[in-house]
Structure formats: structure tokens, C-alpha cells
Design a protein around this motif. Structure first.
Motif, PDB file in Angstrom:
ATOM      1  N   PRO A  11       0.843  -1.200   0.000  1.00  4.46           N
ATOM      2  CA  PRO A  11       0.000   0.000   0.000  1.00  4.46           C
ATOM      3  C   PRO A  11       0.877   1.249   0.000  1.00  4.46           C
ATOM      4  O   PRO A  11       1.906   1.304   0.673  1.00  4.46           O
ATOM      5  CB  PRO A  11      -0.796  -0.131   1.300  1.00  4.46           C
ATOM      6  N   GLY A  12       0.469   2.241  -0.793  1.00  3.65           N
ATOM      7  CA  GLY A  12       1.262   3.456  -0.895  1.00  3.65           C
ATOM      8  C   GLY A  12       2.384   3.324  -1.903  1.00  3.65           C
ATOM      9  O   GLY A  12       3.444   3.923  -1.733  1.00  3.65           O
ATOM     10  N   ALA A  13       2.143   2.569  -2.966  1.00  7.23           N
ATOM     11  CA  ALA A  13       3.212   2.276  -3.928  1.00  7.23           C
ATOM     12  C   ALA A  13       2.886   2.770  -5.324  1.00  7.23           C
ATOM     13  O   ALA A  13       3.244   2.144  -6.315  1.00  7.23           O
ATOM     14  CB  ALA A  13       3.483   0.781  -3.954  1.00  7.23           C
ATOM     15  N   THR A  14       2.215   3.919  -5.434  1.00  5.29           N
ATOM     16  CA  THR A  14       1.866   4.424  -6.762  1.00  5.29           C
ATOM     17  C   THR A  14       2.931   5.354  -7.328  1.00  5.29           C
ATOM     18  O   THR A  14       2.791   5.850  -8.450  1.00  5.29           O
ATOM     19  CB  THR A  14       0.514   5.165  -6.723  1.00  5.29           C
ATOM     20  N   SER A  15       4.000   5.606  -6.572  1.00  5.87           N
ATOM     21  CA  SER A  15       5.094   6.448  -7.056  1.00  5.87           C
ATOM     22  C   SER A  15       6.304   6.233  -6.162  1.00  5.87           C
ATOM     23  O   SER A  15       6.243   5.512  -5.162  1.00  5.87           O
ATOM     24  CB  SER A  15       4.694   7.932  -7.047  1.00  5.87           C
ATOM     25  N   GLY A  16       7.409   6.859  -6.521  1.00  6.29           N
ATOM     26  CA  GLY A  16       8.588   6.915  -5.666  1.00  6.29           C
ATOM     27  C   GLY A  16       9.156   5.577  -5.265  1.00  6.29           C
ATOM     28  O   GLY A  16       9.204   4.622  -6.051  1.00  6.29           O
ATOM     29  N   ILE A  17       9.593   5.490  -4.004  1.00  6.27           N
ATOM     30  CA  ILE A  17      10.220   4.276  -3.504  1.00  6.27           C
ATOM     31  C   ILE A  17       9.273   3.086  -3.580  1.00  6.27           C
ATOM     32  O   ILE A  17       9.667   1.982  -3.944  1.00  6.27           O
ATOM     33  CB  ILE A  17      10.705   4.482  -2.055  1.00  6.27           C
ATOM     34  N   GLY A  18       8.001   3.297  -3.252  1.00  2.48           N
ATOM     35  CA  GLY A  18       7.048   2.195  -3.251  1.00  2.48           C
ATOM     36  C   GLY A  18       6.897   1.549  -4.613  1.00  2.48           C
ATOM     37  O   GLY A  18       6.994   0.319  -4.750  1.00  2.48           O
ATOM     38  N   LEU A  19       6.680   2.367  -5.639  1.00  6.11           N
ATOM     39  CA  LEU A  19       6.531   1.817  -6.989  1.00  6.11           C
ATOM     40  C   LEU A  19       7.844   1.220  -7.474  1.00  6.11           C
ATOM     41  O   LEU A  19       7.854   0.150  -8.089  1.00  6.11           O
ATOM     42  CB  LEU A  19       6.048   2.901  -7.945  1.00  6.11           C
ATOM     43  N   GLY A  20       8.940   1.898  -7.185  1.00  6.85           N
ATOM     44  CA  GLY A  20      10.238   1.370  -7.589  1.00  6.85           C
ATOM     45  C   GLY A  20      10.514   0.012  -6.984  1.00  6.85           C
ATOM     46  O   GLY A  20      10.991  -0.909  -7.664  1.00  6.85           O
ATOM     47  N   LEU A  21      10.203  -0.141  -5.700  1.00  7.55           N
ATOM     48  CA  LEU A  21      10.410  -1.424  -5.036  1.00  7.55           C
ATOM     49  C   LEU A  21       9.480  -2.488  -5.615  1.00  7.55           C
ATOM     50  O   LEU A  21       9.889  -3.651  -5.805  1.00  7.55           O
ATOM     51  CB  LEU A  21      10.182  -1.276  -3.534  1.00  7.55           C
ATOM     52  N   ALA A  22       8.238  -2.104  -5.901  1.00 14.29           N
ATOM     53  CA  ALA A  22       7.293  -3.053  -6.497  1.00 14.29           C
ATOM     54  C   ALA A  22       7.828  -3.597  -7.814  1.00 14.29           C
ATOM     55  O   ALA A  22       7.780  -4.809  -8.065  1.00 14.29           O
ATOM     56  CB  ALA A  22       5.941  -2.365  -6.708  1.00 14.29           C
ATOM     57  N   LEU A  23       8.339  -2.729  -8.648  1.00 15.22           N
ATOM     58  CA  LEU A  23       8.845  -3.165  -9.953  1.00 15.22           C
ATOM     59  C   LEU A  23      10.092  -4.030  -9.808  1.00 15.22           C
ATOM     60  O   LEU A  23      10.269  -5.011 -10.549  1.00 15.22           O
ATOM     61  CB  LEU A  23       9.148  -1.941 -10.822  1.00 15.22           C
ATOM     62  N   ARG A  24      10.936  -3.693  -8.854  1.00 13.90           N
ATOM     63  CA  ARG A  24      12.139  -4.509  -8.636  1.00 13.90           C
ATOM     64  C   ARG A  24      11.765  -5.895  -8.127  1.00 13.90           C
ATOM     65  O   ARG A  24      12.351  -6.901  -8.551  1.00 13.90           O
ATOM     66  CB  ARG A  24      13.066  -3.813  -7.643  1.00 13.90           C
ATOM     67  N   LEU A  25      10.812  -5.960  -7.201  1.00 12.25           N
ATOM     68  CA  LEU A  25      10.398  -7.259  -6.675  1.00 12.25           C
ATOM     69  C   LEU A  25       9.738  -8.104  -7.760  1.00 12.25           C
ATOM     70  O   LEU A  25       9.962  -9.315  -7.845  1.00 12.25           O
ATOM     71  CB  LEU A  25       9.436  -7.061  -5.499  1.00 12.25           C
ATOM     72  N   GLN A  26       8.920  -7.471  -8.595  1.00 13.84           N
ATOM     73  CA  GLN A  26       8.310  -8.210  -9.701  1.00 13.84           C
ATOM     74  C   GLN A  26       9.392  -8.749 -10.640  1.00 13.84           C
ATOM     75  O   GLN A  26       9.346  -9.905 -11.061  1.00 13.84           O
ATOM     76  CB  GLN A  26       7.348  -7.316 -10.471  1.00 13.84           C
ATOM     77  N   ALA A  27      10.367  -7.912 -10.959  1.00 15.11           N
ATOM     78  CA  ALA A  27      11.437  -8.334 -11.858  1.00 15.11           C
ATOM     79  C   ALA A  27      12.251  -9.480 -11.265  1.00 15.11           C
ATOM     80  O   ALA A  27      12.770 -10.332 -11.999  1.00 15.11           O
ATOM     81  CB  ALA A  27      12.349  -7.150 -12.168  1.00 15.11           C
ATOM     82  N   ALA A  28      12.326  -9.528  -9.933  1.00 15.88           N
ATOM     83  CA  ALA A  28      13.078 -10.594  -9.269  1.00 15.88           C
ATOM     84  C   ALA A  28      12.321 -11.911  -9.231  1.00 15.88           C
ATOM     85  O   ALA A  28      12.907 -12.955  -8.929  1.00 15.88           O
ATOM     86  CB  ALA A  28      13.442 -10.169  -7.845  1.00 15.88           C
ATOM     87  N   GLY A  29      11.005 -11.863  -9.494  1.00 11.73           N
ATOM     88  CA  GLY A  29      10.225 -13.098  -9.522  1.00 11.73           C
ATOM     89  C   GLY A  29       9.030 -13.134  -8.596  1.00 11.73           C
ATOM     90  O   GLY A  29       8.270 -14.110  -8.607  1.00 11.73           O
ATOM     91  N   SER A  30       8.829 -12.107  -7.789  1.00  9.74           N
ATOM     92  CA  SER A  30       7.702 -12.084  -6.861  1.00  9.74           C
ATOM     93  C   SER A  30       6.423 -11.624  -7.553  1.00  9.74           C
ATOM     94  O   SER A  30       6.457 -10.932  -8.581  1.00  9.74           O
ATOM     95  CB  SER A  30       7.999 -11.163  -5.675  1.00  9.74           C
ATOM     96  N   THR A  31       5.303 -12.011  -6.966  1.00  8.31           N
ATOM     97  CA  THR A  31       3.998 -11.493  -7.384  1.00  8.31           C
ATOM     98  C   THR A  31       3.716 -10.258  -6.552  1.00  8.31           C
ATOM     99  O   THR A  31       3.833 -10.297  -5.317  1.00  8.31           O
ATOM    100  CB  THR A  31       2.905 -12.546  -7.150  1.00  8.31           C
ATOM    101  N   VAL A  32       3.359  -9.155  -7.189  1.00  7.51           N
ATOM    102  CA  VAL A  32       3.252  -7.882  -6.478  1.00  7.51           C
ATOM    103  C   VAL A  32       1.916  -7.207  -6.760  1.00  7.51           C
ATOM    104  O   VAL A  32       1.462  -7.137  -7.912  1.00  7.51           O
ATOM    105  CB  VAL A  32       4.398  -6.920  -6.880  1.00  7.51           C
TER     106      VAL A  32
END
Length: 250
Positions: A11-32
């Protein structure tokens, strides 16, 4: 936290660190799944980043938290990680009575919101046998910035909450990880163009390296934040506090 195989709600991941972390975790193989208040922004994220789930949530509203929890768990019954990213940072001037509204809003969003999220998602996480709660504090939890007194206080509260939750949950299989960002180039407090702030991608690089190498890490501390995090321990608190306060004094 297994960054390659977790199912994560941020929650709170529509920009900045939150969105960046979401994209990195997805790229690593996680479901986000990312959450936020602005439906148009959520729709844009879903369109721009296939595979990222989205859920509307206002972490200042208990009913919204419960609705979002039910939706996320219904879609992803294997949810095993929640990152408590939602937060606001606003300058406030206590000599101005109007700043009380900022202070109250900050406490509700930055401290009460994460507490409510933990209560809402803890039964789901405990049922997984192995799960993660990631809290998000700040370097300002250790040495405050004079311009943002309530923000500092809420982040110090998140640090304390993280420490005690880790003890209370140590027999449940739910690990508590604290992420403590330094000043990072995001829209928060106009830092996006601040040359003294850490570039967002550099911050994310370090975070993912730490999480990948130390899946059971208790605190995710990039090098830049250690100036604040260890200031008191290393006898540098007054020096660091004065350096931060001088920015307020101009």
C-alpha cells in the motif's frame, strides 16, 4: 523475505520508492500488488506494468483497509508479505496554529495507518507459516529534521514499533524487516531534483542487493542512511543534528 518468490502487497506504492520497489520485486520473480487512493494512477500502473496487480486503498480509513485486505487475500490467498509504504511528509511550523492539521494528518497516515494494516493482515500472514512485514521508517527516525517535527516523530515511532513487533512475532513465523531510507530523490518534500539526495535507482539497487544477500535481515540500511542511523551510537549525534538543523535555520 524471498525476493524471488513472495506474494507482496505494497500500500502506498503508486510512485517513488514504493513503486520502484514493487517493480524490482516483480522483476526478481515475486507477485506484487500495489495499493493507493488514486484510481487513475492505479489504472496507469496496471497498463504500464503488465503483471502488477492494483487495489484501491486509503490507509487513513479503517474500512478501506479492511476492504483492500479482503480483495487482496481473495485474489492472492498465498499472500506472504506486506510492505507498509504509505506515508506523507510535509513541512510544519508549530508557531502557526494551522500546522496542527498537518501534524494530525501525518500521525494518522504514517503511524496509525501502519498499525491498522498490521492488525488487518496479521492473521493472513500467520497462516502462511513463513511471512514478512516490512515497515518503512527513515533516517530521520534516528536524527530529526527541524522542518518536519511530526514526520520525524512518526518515523521514530515506526522504528520502535518494528523493534517490539519483531519480538512479539518471533514465534509466529512472521518476520519484521525495517526499511530506513535516507533522503532519496522522489517527490517527497521536493527531493526529486535535489542533488544532495540519493538517486532513487541507486537506493533501490542497494536495497535489492541487501534483501537478496540477507533474506532474514532485520534492518535494511543502505550506506547513505548510516550517517544518521548510527550517529548516536558513534558519538556524532550533535554534529548530525546540527547539520540537519542548519538547513531549517537557512
Amino acid at each position: 523475505m524471498d525476493i524471488t518468490a513472495s506474494t507482496v502487497f505494497i500500500p502506498g506504492a503508486t510512485s517513488g520508492i514504493g513503486l520502484g520497489l514493487a517493480l524490482r520485486l516483480q522483476a526478481a520473480g515475486s507477485t506484487v500488488v500495489v495499493g493507493g487512493r488514486r484510481t487513475e494512477r492505479l489504472a496507469a500502473i496496471a497498463a504500464e506494468h503488465p503483471g502488477i496487480g492494483t487495489v484501491e486503498i486509503d490507509t487513513a480509513d479503517p474500512a478501506s483497509i479492511e476492504r483492500a485486505r479482503d480483495e487482496v487475500v481473495s485474489r492472492h490467498p498465498g499472500l506472504d508479505a506486506v510492505v507498509l509504504m504509505a506515508g506523507i511528509m510535509e513541512a510544519e511550523e508549530f508557531k502557526d496554529p494551522a500546522s496542527l492539521e498537518i501534524a494530525e494528518r501525518t500521525v494518522v497516515t504514517n503511524l496509525l495507518g501502519p498499525i491498522r494494516l498490521v492488525h488487518a493482515f496479521l492473521p493472513q500472514l500467520r497462516a502462511q507459516g513463513s511471512a514478512t512485514i516490512m515497515t518503512v521508517s527513515s533516517g530521520l527516525a534516528s536524527v530529526p529534521l527541524a522542518a518536519t517535527p511530526t514526520y520525524n516523530a512518526t518515523k521514530a515511532g515506526i522504528h520502535s514499533l518494528s523493534e517490539t513487533l519483531r519480538v512479539q512475532l518471533e514465534t509466529t513465523g512472521v518476520r519484521v524487516v525495517e526499511l530506513a531510507p535516507p533522503a532519496t530523490r522522489t517527490d517527497l518534500m521536493g527531493l526529486k531534483d535535489n542533488p544532495t539526495a540519493l538517486p532513487l535507482e541507486d537506493f533501490l539497487d542497494e536495497v535489492m542487493t541487501i534483501l537478496g544477500a540477507q533474506p532474514d535481515v532485520a534492518e535494511v540500511l543502505v550506506e547513505r542512511v548510516k550517517w544518521q542511523r548510527f550517529a548516536e551510537r558513534e558519538g556524532r549525534y550533535d554534529e548530525v543534528f546540527e547539520a540537519l538543523s542548519s538547513r531549517y535555520r537557512g
